[in-house]
Motif scaffolding. Sequence first.
Motif: not given
Length: 118
Positions: A1-13
Amino acid sequence: VQLQASGGGLVQAGGSLRLSCAASGSRFSINAMGWYRQAPGKQREFVASIISGGTTTYADSVLGRATISRDNAKNTVNLRMNKLKPEDTAVYYCNVLIAEVTTMRNYWGQGTQVTVSS
């Protein structure tokens, strides 16, 4: 089973982000899908989960700020978090729980970094 995550990054509070994870390769239906996170120097902790029937569970730390959803047909799970705080900074891991005949197995994604700046 493979899981591919995306969407992280730098965000302001105070900002928002959306994490997505796609699971593939399983011959069995996915029972539960969820997200965990691990901050530097800390243990991995539960964030949110959703079972195939749609019932959701959230950690107290994100309750009211996070929404988890899934698409059973596509085997994807999404996590939207609002009002982000610096303490939300962590590597976020996608997790699925699959009943494989007589065994329940956990699978983990590779993790995606979320950094919240103050």
